[in-house]
Design a protein around this motif. Structure first.
Motif, PDB file in Angstrom:
ATOM      1  N   VAL A 258      68.354  21.568  -9.269  1.00 54.39           N
ATOM      2  CA  VAL A 258      68.852  22.873  -9.719  1.00 54.39           C
ATOM      3  C   VAL A 258      70.239  22.733 -10.328  1.00 54.39           C
ATOM      4  O   VAL A 258      70.533  23.310 -11.391  1.00 54.39           O
ATOM      5  CB  VAL A 258      68.852  23.871  -8.546  1.00 54.39           C
ATOM      6  CG1 VAL A 258      69.614  25.144  -8.922  1.00 54.39           C
ATOM      7  CG2 VAL A 258      67.424  24.219  -8.142  1.00 54.39           C
ATOM      8  N   LEU A 259      71.109  21.963  -9.678  1.00 60.59           N
ATOM      9  CA  LEU A 259      72.459  21.782 -10.231  1.00 60.59           C
ATOM     10  C   LEU A 259      72.416  21.072 -11.584  1.00 60.59           C
ATOM     11  O   LEU A 259      73.159  21.427 -12.508  1.00 60.59           O
ATOM     12  CB  LEU A 259      73.318  20.984  -9.247  1.00 60.59           C
ATOM     13  CG  LEU A 259      73.743  21.728  -7.971  1.00 60.59           C
ATOM     14  CD1 LEU A 259      74.519  20.795  -7.052  1.00 60.59           C
ATOM     15  CD2 LEU A 259      74.572  22.962  -8.313  1.00 60.59           C
TER      16      LEU A 259
ATOM     17  N   VAL B 299      66.073  26.660 -14.201  1.00 62.50           N
ATOM     18  CA  VAL B 299      66.316  26.090 -12.862  1.00 62.50           C
ATOM     19  C   VAL B 299      65.103  26.249 -11.949  1.00 62.50           C
ATOM     20  O   VAL B 299      64.840  25.382 -11.096  1.00 62.50           O
ATOM     21  CB  VAL B 299      67.567  26.711 -12.214  1.00 62.50           C
ATOM     22  CG1 VAL B 299      68.827  26.289 -12.927  1.00 62.50           C
ATOM     23  CG2 VAL B 299      67.453  28.239 -12.164  1.00 62.50           C
ATOM     24  N   GLY B 300      64.349  27.344 -12.117  1.00 54.63           N
ATOM     25  CA  GLY B 300      63.189  27.546 -11.255  1.00 54.63           C
ATOM     26  C   GLY B 300      62.144  26.471 -11.434  1.00 54.63           C
ATOM     27  O   GLY B 300      61.557  25.976 -10.456  1.00 54.63           O
ATOM     28  N   PHE B 301      61.894  26.054 -12.670  1.00 56.42           N
ATOM     29  CA  PHE B 301      60.899  25.010 -12.926  1.00 56.42           C
ATOM     30  C   PHE B 301      61.394  23.647 -12.454  1.00 56.42           C
ATOM     31  O   PHE B 301      60.606  22.821 -11.991  1.00 56.42           O
ATOM     32  CB  PHE B 301      60.562  24.981 -14.414  1.00 56.42           C
ATOM     33  CG  PHE B 301      59.838  26.209 -14.881  1.00 56.42           C
ATOM     34  CD1 PHE B 301      58.494  26.376 -14.607  1.00 56.42           C
ATOM     35  CD2 PHE B 301      60.506  27.207 -15.574  1.00 56.42           C
ATOM     36  CE1 PHE B 301      57.820  27.511 -15.013  1.00 56.42           C
ATOM     37  CE2 PHE B 301      59.839  28.350 -15.990  1.00 56.42           C
ATOM     38  CZ  PHE B 301      58.494  28.499 -15.709  1.00 56.42           C
ATOM     39  N   ALA B 302      62.695  23.412 -12.556  1.00 56.95           N
ATOM     40  CA  ALA B 302      63.249  22.165 -12.029  1.00 56.95           C
ATOM     41  C   ALA B 302      63.085  22.106 -10.511  1.00 56.95           C
ATOM     42  O   ALA B 302      62.744  21.057  -9.942  1.00 56.95           O
ATOM     43  CB  ALA B 302      64.719  22.038 -12.413  1.00 56.95           C
ATOM     44  N   ALA B 303      63.331  23.232  -9.854  1.00 53.49           N
ATOM     45  CA  ALA B 303      63.174  23.277  -8.397  1.00 53.49           C
ATOM     46  C   ALA B 303      61.729  23.025  -7.996  1.00 53.49           C
ATOM     47  O   ALA B 303      61.452  22.342  -6.998  1.00 53.49           O
ATOM     48  CB  ALA B 303      63.648  24.632  -7.869  1.00 53.49           C
ATOM     49  N   LEU B 304      60.786  23.561  -8.767  1.00 54.29           N
ATOM     50  CA  LEU B 304      59.373  23.323  -8.477  1.00 54.29           C
ATOM     51  C   LEU B 304      59.029  21.841  -8.576  1.00 54.29           C
ATOM     52  O   LEU B 304      58.334  21.290  -7.720  1.00 54.29           O
ATOM     53  CB  LEU B 304      58.501  24.131  -9.443  1.00 54.29           C
ATOM     54  CG  LEU B 304      58.472  25.644  -9.214  1.00 54.29           C
ATOM     55  CD1 LEU B 304      57.820  26.353 -10.396  1.00 54.29           C
ATOM     56  CD2 LEU B 304      57.745  25.975  -7.928  1.00 54.29           C
ATOM     57  N   GLY B 305      59.514  21.192  -9.623  1.00 52.56           N
ATOM     58  CA  GLY B 305      59.263  19.762  -9.755  1.00 52.56           C
ATOM     59  C   GLY B 305      59.846  18.963  -8.608  1.00 52.56           C
ATOM     60  O   GLY B 305      59.249  17.984  -8.149  1.00 52.56           O
TER      61      GLY B 305
ATOM     62  N   ALA C 227      61.541  20.507 -17.710  1.00 57.47           N
ATOM     63  CA  ALA C 227      62.354  20.875 -16.546  1.00 57.47           C
ATOM     64  C   ALA C 227      61.640  20.491 -15.258  1.00 57.47           C
ATOM     65  O   ALA C 227      62.255  19.970 -14.311  1.00 57.47           O
ATOM     66  CB  ALA C 227      62.661  22.370 -16.570  1.00 57.47           C
ATOM     67  N   ALA C 228      60.320  20.738 -15.199  1.00 57.99           N
ATOM     68  CA  ALA C 228      59.547  20.344 -14.018  1.00 57.99           C
ATOM     69  C   ALA C 228      59.535  18.831 -13.855  1.00 57.99           C
ATOM     70  O   ALA C 228      59.659  18.304 -12.731  1.00 57.99           O
ATOM     71  CB  ALA C 228      58.125  20.884 -14.120  1.00 57.99           C
TER      72      ALA C 228
ATOM     73  N   HIS D  23      63.901  34.535  -7.387  1.00 57.97           N
ATOM     74  CA  HIS D  23      65.069  35.310  -7.823  1.00 57.97           C
ATOM     75  C   HIS D  23      66.005  34.462  -8.690  1.00 57.97           C
ATOM     76  O   HIS D  23      66.562  34.947  -9.673  1.00 57.97           O
ATOM     77  CB  HIS D  23      65.824  35.827  -6.593  1.00 57.97           C
ATOM     78  CG  HIS D  23      67.099  36.527  -6.915  1.00 57.97           C
ATOM     79  ND1 HIS D  23      67.148  37.780  -7.482  1.00 57.97           N
ATOM     80  CD2 HIS D  23      68.399  36.146  -6.762  1.00 57.97           C
ATOM     81  CE1 HIS D  23      68.408  38.143  -7.662  1.00 57.97           C
ATOM     82  NE2 HIS D  23      69.188  37.170  -7.225  1.00 57.97           N
ATOM     83  N   LEU D  24      66.141  33.196  -8.334  1.00 64.73           N
ATOM     84  CA  LEU D  24      66.996  32.301  -9.110  1.00 64.73           C
ATOM     85  C   LEU D  24      66.450  32.116 -10.520  1.00 64.73           C
ATOM     86  O   LEU D  24      67.211  32.053 -11.491  1.00 64.73           O
ATOM     87  CB  LEU D  24      67.094  30.946  -8.396  1.00 64.73           C
ATOM     88  CG  LEU D  24      68.314  30.069  -8.677  1.00 64.73           C
ATOM     89  CD1 LEU D  24      69.586  30.775  -8.261  1.00 64.73           C
ATOM     90  CD2 LEU D  24      68.172  28.744  -7.951  1.00 64.73           C
ATOM     91  N   ALA D  25      65.121  32.034 -10.622  1.00 63.92           N
ATOM     92  CA  ALA D  25      64.490  31.851 -11.928  1.00 63.92           C
ATOM     93  C   ALA D  25      64.466  33.142 -12.739  1.00 63.92           C
ATOM     94  O   ALA D  25      64.485  33.102 -13.968  1.00 63.92           O
ATOM     95  CB  ALA D  25      63.069  31.330 -11.754  1.00 63.92           C
TER      96      ALA D  25
END
Length: 381
Positions: free
Chosen positions: A62-63, A74-80, A177-178, A327-329
């Motif tokens: 996320v960062l 950031v949401g898709f990065a967090a999912l990955g 991003a993922a 919410h972040l995404a």
């Protein structure tokens, strides 16, 4: 005088268990008692390391994207980054193969629905696409023996990608991003997996083995139908997040036996209610990016530590993590309504999931439950 054998085979002496009896057995007091019981962890150390790896992967992913020119991804990065959840009990070298494969699956879970929206697929078609991805993910996770948390995490990624992509650049950006999040998960696990090394030889777990392909295909078909119908019912009911209903159904149907499926349904519903209240209390304070991210990381760690004791405890922690990640995404999402929507979708999905599990159950499934209840009754008496 010799009598010739009767060519008609004798009727089966095995008991026939109607689905109605199975449904009643799943509502017995023993089932409710089992759902609140605490179990022992195979290894608390490995659970703690897995929680740290998942939390650190999400934090770094996320960062990384937040400071990039594309912070909205950031949401898709967090999912990955959630690829780090897989393979916690695997040997060190096999673990890296599992995490890498799952990173690719998470990216595909984002890419396929994004391409479908780009092609102009409507809402009902998208629910069908999600159901097909769910079934395929179930089959792949089982056949490659990727283990927990199973296909439900890939369905979570697919649900996030149901939002229409306006152009090919958006599809590529989501997928990259993922993949970036998955790469962070691989790097994090590679750098920290030595922390599991001393605990692995003490595990008394049987080596995972893929079931017969015919059974894998049957299970994947069941879950495809259940995911599609659950999402469709939620959509017809006007629920804004039908993918959450599909996730609820898939999560409970991953149970290996009917009583485990029912336990998961009860635990998921109860844990989601409590977790949604926690998320609502956090979101009601209008937290900034740093606070939301810190809460996501904390809840992700806690989830992996406690979920082995009881699935409901894990749901209490993972629900606010998922809602805060949403919410972040998409910060414009309704703060007050989202936790309630999560509860309603999850209850619907879990209830439909247990219904589908009974409906699609084999005679062997129902006999196993009947035998379990008979043993429990004999023990009490």
């Amino acid at each position: 005088m010799h009598t010739p054998p009767d060519p008609t085979p004798p009727p089966s002496t095995a008991p026939q268990v109607p689905r109605s009896d199975t449904a009643l057995q799943l509502l017995e007091r023993a089932q409710w008692r089992d759902s609140v019981a605490l179990t022992s962890q195979p290894s608390l150390r490995i659970a703690t390391v897995a929680g740290m790896q998942a939390a650190l992967s999400v934090l770094l992913a996320v960062l990384l994207v937040h400071v990039s020119p594309w912070p909205h991804l950031v949401g898709f990065a967090a999912l990955g980054a959630l690829s780090a959840l897989f393979g916690r009990f695997a040997p060190l070298r096999l673990r890296m193969r599992i995490v890498t494969l799952c990173a690719g699956l998470m990216a595909l879970g984002v890419l396929i629905p994004s391409l479908a929206t780009l092609a102009g697929a409507g809402p009902t078609t998208m629910l069908g696409v999600m159901a097909l991805v769910t079934g395929a993910a179930t089959l792949v996770v089982s056949h490659w023996v990727l283990g927990g948390p199973g296909a439900v995490i890939i369905v979570f990624a697919t649900g996030a990608a149901l939002v229409p992509a306006p152009d090919g650049l958006t599809v590529a950006a989501r997928t990259l991003a993922a993949l970036a999040g998955g790469a962070v998960a691989c790097a994090t696990c590679r750098a920290t997996d030595w922390l599991r090394k001393d605990a692995l030889p003490h595990l008394a777990l049987p080596p995972p083995v893929a079931p017969p392909l015919r059974l894998e295909l049957l299970v994947a078909l069941r879950i495809t139908v259940a995911a599609g119908l659950s999402a469709w019912v939620a959509y017809l009911a006007g629920m804004p997040h039908p993918a959450w209903a599909a996730i609820g159904a898939v999560a409970v149907m991953q149970g290996a036996h009917l009583h485990i499926t029912m336990n998961r349904a009860l635990q998921r519903m109860a844990g989601t209610v409590v977790g949604a209240v926690v998320a609502w209390l956090i979101l009601a304070q209008n937290p900034g990016f740093g606070t939301v991210l810190a809460c996501i990381v904390l809840f992700q760690f806690v989830t992996e530590v406690v979920i082995g004791f009881n699935y409901a405890l894990g749901q209490i922690a993972v629900t606010p993590s998922a809602l805060l990640m949403t919410h972040l995404a998409a910060p414009a999402a309704a703060v007050a309504g989202m936790p309630v929507e999560r509860v309603m979708d999850t209850i619907l999905g879990a209830a439909l999931g247990i219904g589908f599990a009974v409906l699609f159950s084999t005679l062997d499934d129902r006999r196993q439950l009947a035998q379990l209840r008979a043993r429990e009754s004999g023990t009490r008496h």
